[in-house]
Design an enzyme around this catalytic site. Structure first.
Site, PDB file in Angstrom:
ATOM      1  CG  ASN A 150      43.785  43.568  44.521  1.00  0.00           C
ATOM      2  OD1 ASN A 150      44.636  44.464  44.613  1.00  0.00           O
ATOM      3  ND2 ASN A 150      43.343  42.898  45.564  1.00  0.00           N
ATOM      4  CD1 TRP A 151      47.387  44.965  38.737  1.00  0.00           C
ATOM      5  CD2 TRP A 151      48.311  47.015  38.832  1.00  0.00           C
ATOM      6  NE1 TRP A 151      47.282  45.531  37.489  1.00  0.00           N
ATOM      7  CE2 TRP A 151      47.844  46.785  37.520  1.00  0.00           C
ATOM      8  CE3 TRP A 151      48.926  48.231  39.126  1.00  0.00           C
ATOM      9  CZ2 TRP A 151      47.976  47.744  36.507  1.00  0.00           C
ATOM     10  CZ3 TRP A 151      49.059  49.180  38.129  1.00  0.00           C
ATOM     11  CH2 TRP A 151      48.580  48.935  36.830  1.00  0.00           C
ATOM     12  CE  LYS A 152      45.531  40.029  45.889  1.00  0.00           C
ATOM     13  NZ  LYS A 152      45.381  38.702  46.476  1.00  0.00           N
ATOM     14  CG  HIS A 176      41.520  42.133  49.436  1.00  0.00           C
ATOM     15  ND1 HIS A 176      42.323  41.178  50.008  1.00  0.00           N
ATOM     16  CD2 HIS A 176      41.332  41.747  48.153  1.00  0.00           C
ATOM     17  CE1 HIS A 176      42.611  40.256  49.092  1.00  0.00           C
ATOM     18  NE2 HIS A 176      42.020  40.584  47.962  1.00  0.00           N
ATOM     19  CD  GLU A 187      45.609  39.756  49.936  1.00  0.00           C
ATOM     20  OE1 GLU A 187      45.885  40.858  49.438  1.00  0.00           O
ATOM     21  OE2 GLU A 187      45.500  38.702  49.273  1.00  0.00           O
ATOM     22  CD  GLU A 220      38.706  38.913  46.127  1.00  0.00           C
ATOM     23  OE1 GLU A 220      39.158  38.843  44.988  1.00  0.00           O
ATOM     24  OE2 GLU A 220      39.299  39.489  47.061  1.00  0.00           O
ATOM     25  N   GLY A 259      45.143  33.452  45.981  1.00  0.00           N
ATOM     26  CA  GLY A 259      46.591  33.259  45.858  1.00  0.00           C
ATOM     27  C   GLY A 259      47.039  31.830  46.104  1.00  0.00           C
ATOM     28  CB  SER A 286      43.032  30.829  42.255  1.00  0.00           C
ATOM     29  OG  SER A 286      43.866  30.940  43.394  1.00  0.00           O
ATOM     30  N   GLY A 298      46.811  37.615  40.946  1.00  0.00           N
ATOM     31  CA  GLY A 298      48.021  37.227  40.224  1.00  0.00           C
ATOM     32  C   GLY A 298      47.919  37.358  38.712  1.00  0.00           C
TER      33      GLY A 298
HETATM   34  P1  13P Z   1      44.408  35.816  43.196  1.00  0.00           P
HETATM   35  O1  13P Z   1      43.711  35.982  41.859  1.00  0.00           O
HETATM   36  O2  13P Z   1      45.882  36.018  43.120  1.00  0.00           O
HETATM   37  O3  13P Z   1      44.006  34.540  43.883  1.00  0.00           O
HETATM   38  O4  13P Z   1      43.870  37.008  44.135  1.00  0.00           O
HETATM   39  C1  13P Z   1      42.525  37.245  44.209  1.00  0.00           C
HETATM   40  C2  13P Z   1      42.302  38.483  44.967  1.00  0.00           C
HETATM   41  O5  13P Z   1      42.572  38.563  46.150  1.00  0.00           O
HETATM   42  C3  13P Z   1      41.769  39.639  44.234  1.00  0.00           C
HETATM   43  O6  13P Z   1      41.406  40.652  45.111  1.00  0.00           O
END
Ligand code: 13P
Length: 251
Positions: free
Chosen positions: A9-11, A95, A97, A167, A173, A212, A234
């Protein structure tokens, strides 16, 4: 036997140039990844580039959100059919977020799940508790509610056509990963919750861990009985790290 899936997930990261380099690196390092499926979920603006670069490769791709609507006056939204037109196999739904910053409710997420399936996409349904919820001892109540909302709206059969990503919000993150035992406990709970509606769906459903996950901790997490892969933030932006996770999933 559930096929492992490692999805990036590149966000909201990357440039056309950096994504080109990233995908080149991942493509070139896929040699050892023969069992696990690898996918990347890109910002929608880059999907045309991603499609051009990955077409014909073993790597799948997807979007990060989808509109509940098929078309019309919904400024800034992306319809499922649009994602499908750019070759997306997957789309991330709900997600944390989006639940946090865009107020997405369980009901809306369930509607997005249906919209994705209508467009022929495989939804990656994200669920997970906040730190406060974990510390209050209501993790199972929260993820149970998040799953039930989709089952009630879409039916258990349609849920089985998607993928679930557990998640924990406190692990996203933050560099704080759930321990393999903590993650396995929730994954087993999720599978049991689904088995209450359909054992066959529960047995076949891929449940990914996200939060993470990195090259160092992936193998222990992925060794758990109910962890079928990862949704990687990440670490998916660095080819070597992402490939190390995919290789761990392949074991
Ligand atoms: P991180 O791997 O950066 O913690 O993010 C996880 C995530 O939100 C994947 O959707």
């Amino acid at each position: 036997m559930r096929q492992p899936l490692v999805a990036g997930n590149w966000k909201m990261n990357g440039t056309r140039a950096s994504i080109k380099e990233l995908l080149e690196g991942v493509k070139n390092g896929m040699g050892e990844v023969t069992i696990a499926e690898v996918a990347v979920c890109s910002p929608h603006i880059f999907l045309c580039d991603v499609q051009q670069q990955l077409d014909g490769s073993a790597i799948a791709w997807g979007g990060q959100d989808v509109s509940v609507h098929e078309s019309g006056a919904y400024t800034g939204e992306t319809a499922g059919a649009m994602l499908a037109e750019f070759g997306c196999k997957y789309v991330i739904i709900g997600h944390s977020e989006r639940r946090t910053y865009h107020g997405e409710t369980d009901q809306l997420v369930a509607e997005k799940f249906t919209a994705a399936r209508k467009a022929g996409l495989v939804p990656i349904l994200c669920i997970g508790e906040t730190l406060e919820e974990r510390e209050s001892g209501i993790t199972e109540e929260v993820v149970g509610r998040q799953i039930d909302a989709v089952v009630e709206h879409c039916g258990i059969g349609m849920l089985g056509e998607g993928v679930i990503a557990y998640e924990p919000v406190w692990a996203i993150g933050t560099g704080k990963t759930a321990t393999p035992e903590q993650a396995q406990d929730v994954h087993a709970f999720i599978r049991a919750r689904i088995a209450a509606s359909s054992q066959a769906v529960a047995d076949g459903l891929q449940i990914l861990y996200g939060g993470s996950m990195n090259a160092g901790n992936a193998a222990d997490l992925l060794a758990q009985a109910d962890i079928d892969g990862g949704l990687i933030g990440g670490a998916s932006l660095k080819p070597a790290d992402f490939l190390a996770i995919a290789t761990a999933a392949n074991a």
